[in-house]
Design an enzyme around this catalytic site. Structure first.
Site, PDB file in Angstrom:
ATOM      1  CE1 TYR A  24      -4.427  -0.984  -0.291  1.00 42.68           C
ATOM      2  CE2 TYR A  24      -3.328  -2.980   0.482  1.00 42.68           C
ATOM      3  CZ  TYR A  24      -4.413  -2.363  -0.107  1.00 42.68           C
ATOM      4  OH  TYR A  24      -5.487  -3.097  -0.538  1.00 42.68           O
TER       5      TYR A  24
ATOM      6  CD  GLU B 111      -6.920  -5.785   0.475  1.00 42.80           C
ATOM      7  OE1 GLU B 111      -5.690  -5.716   0.664  1.00 42.80           O
ATOM      8  OE2 GLU B 111      -7.517  -5.048  -0.338  1.00 42.80           O
TER       9      GLU B 111
END
Ligand code: HEM
Length: 404
Positions: A95, A137
């Site tokens: 990310y 997630e």
């Protein structure tokens, strides 16, 4: 949580960024892949080339930014993307890489308009959005690994059987190399396959819907050969068709996806597919036949003609043993199709036909196929007054909009 001022800056800059959306994400991908070429092992090169992924990512970052103070509102979208991310193996450490390059791209495209205040606000907002994805997630990774027969990442499966289902679609029956239990799944879900193609620098990951019911000791996928398209997408399906033989080992991630049949409900369902979009529908059909044989099912399949019509005998056999009304549409039947009476309706699935032939009041509708087909079905159902909560669909490839 972001402060009020940051939220205001984000909301006021979203429209500006939307105007430059594709340009920003194009720069973003270019710089990110220059600095992190290893990410080309995860991203779909075909989607990059066609700009599809650019649109998907840009759209979602701005949509999320609009709801930055109420991300709960877009949880269904986050959920859908998180399923795909989980199936691809996207991890928290990825990310910051995406965030860094997105900010570099915003600065580059906006130039002087990107003040420090704006840059900082977006850095913070991205952090909040990324955290939302990472936490959803994380739960999915846990669930995938901890379920019975589940696993983390990719697991080797052997191609047990390869069956030609039509001129363009071939099924692969996959069993785990370790011969241990495999995770169950919900009919409509998909798996990812990670492929190394000889002579290629990077791996390719593609998603394929599971095309049989859960509860077996194998997974089945049915893959369409995208011949002559000249894209890496076509390359992967061609490779599977022509070079992956029985006995070969493929790397597979655990089933994922939020498009699946609700097997708790016993109200009627209408399953509508175009072309290779039939794969998740056959999984749903076979599951209903196994678990809810009393459920009323209309199985509508549209294909060009008999040559490209896959899994025909299987659907007919299932229809015969359960409460299934199976209807086949060919828009370009061959002479042989005509002689054999191998279809029910010539032409496309229309609103008029649906109005006359399906239970509009009670049914849940599930559909999958080419985008134009899905647009037509979606607008027909809406025109016929079917409530949104009874309409379920799945795109192959990156999400797109069904609105005209
Ligand atoms: C797919 C959004 C972060 C890698 C997608 C899709 C969206 C999206 C909308 C398409 C989903 C679909 O087609 O169903 C986002 C957002 C992110 C983010 C908003 C950040 C907040 C990441 C990160 C990575 C990543 C950190 C890995 C470095 C991918 C890949 C795909 C994908 C590989 C599959 C499509 C392709 O291969 O082109 N993402 N994503 N994403 N995402 Fe993300």
């Amino acid at each position: 949580m972001l402060d009020q001022k940051t939220i205001e800056i984000i909301k006021s800059t979203v429209p500006v960024l939307e105007v430059h959306g594709e340009q920003i994400t194009t720069v973003f991908y270019k710089t990110m892949f220059e600095n992190h070429p290893e990410l080309l092992n995860i991203f779909n090169h075909a989607n990059q080339k066609q700009g599809r992924q650019q649109r998907a990512l840009a759209g979602t970052v701005y949509a999320a930014a609009k709801y930055i103070d109420n991300l709960e509102a877009i949880l269904p979208v986050v959920n859908q993307i998180a399923h795909k991310h989980r199936s691809l193996g996207i991890l928290p450490e990825h990310y910051p890489i995406v965030g860094k390059h997105l900010l570099i791209a915003i600065k580059e495209v906006l130039g002087d308009a990107a003040t420090d205040e704006i840059n900082n606000a977006w850095a913070e907002a991205y952090g909040v959005i990324a955290d939302a994805f990472i936490s959803v997630e994380a739960e999915m990774y846990d669930a995938a690994a901890n379920q019975r027969g589940g696993w983390d990442g990719f697991r080797p499966f052997i191609v047990e059987k390869k069956v030609e289902e039509s001129e363009v679609i071939t099924s692969f029956y996959l069993k785990p190399v370790d011969r241990k239990v495999i995770a169950s799944f919900k009919p409509g879900q998909y798996i990812s396959i990670k492929l190394e193609i000889e002579g290629e620098e990077f791996t390719h990951i593609r998603q394929y819907s599971l095309s049989d019911a859960p509860g077996k000791d194998y997974y089945r996928i049915s893959v369409k050969k995208e011949a002559g398209m000249g894209t890496p997408d076509g390359k992967v399906s061609n490779y599977l068709h022509s070079s992956v033989e029985e006995g070969e080992v493929l790397q597979i991630s655990a089933p994922a996806g939020d498009f699946f049949l609700d097997t708790e409900k016993d109200t009627p369902v209408v399953l509508i597919s175009g072309g290779v979009g039939l794969t998740p529908m056959v999984s749903m059909l076979n599951t209903v036949a196994d678990l809810q044989p009393e459920k009323e099912v209309t199985f509508i399949h549209a294909a060009q003609n008999g040559k490209v019509h896959a899994l025909k005998d299987e659907v007919a056999a299932t229809a015969a043993k359960a409460k299934v009304n199976s209807v086949v549409f060919y828009d370009q039947p061959t002479e042989e199709d005509r002689q054999n009476n191998s279809y029910d309706v010539e032409g496309y699935v229309t609103k008029e036909w649906l109005k006359e032939n399906v239970n509009l009041e009670q049914s849940d509708f599930y559909f999958c196929g080419p985008v134009t087909f899905m647009k037509a079905i979606n607008s027909a159902l809406k025109d016929l007054g079917v409530k949104e909560e009874r309409i379920h669909f799945e795109f192959f490839g990156p999400m797109a909009s069904l609105e005209a």
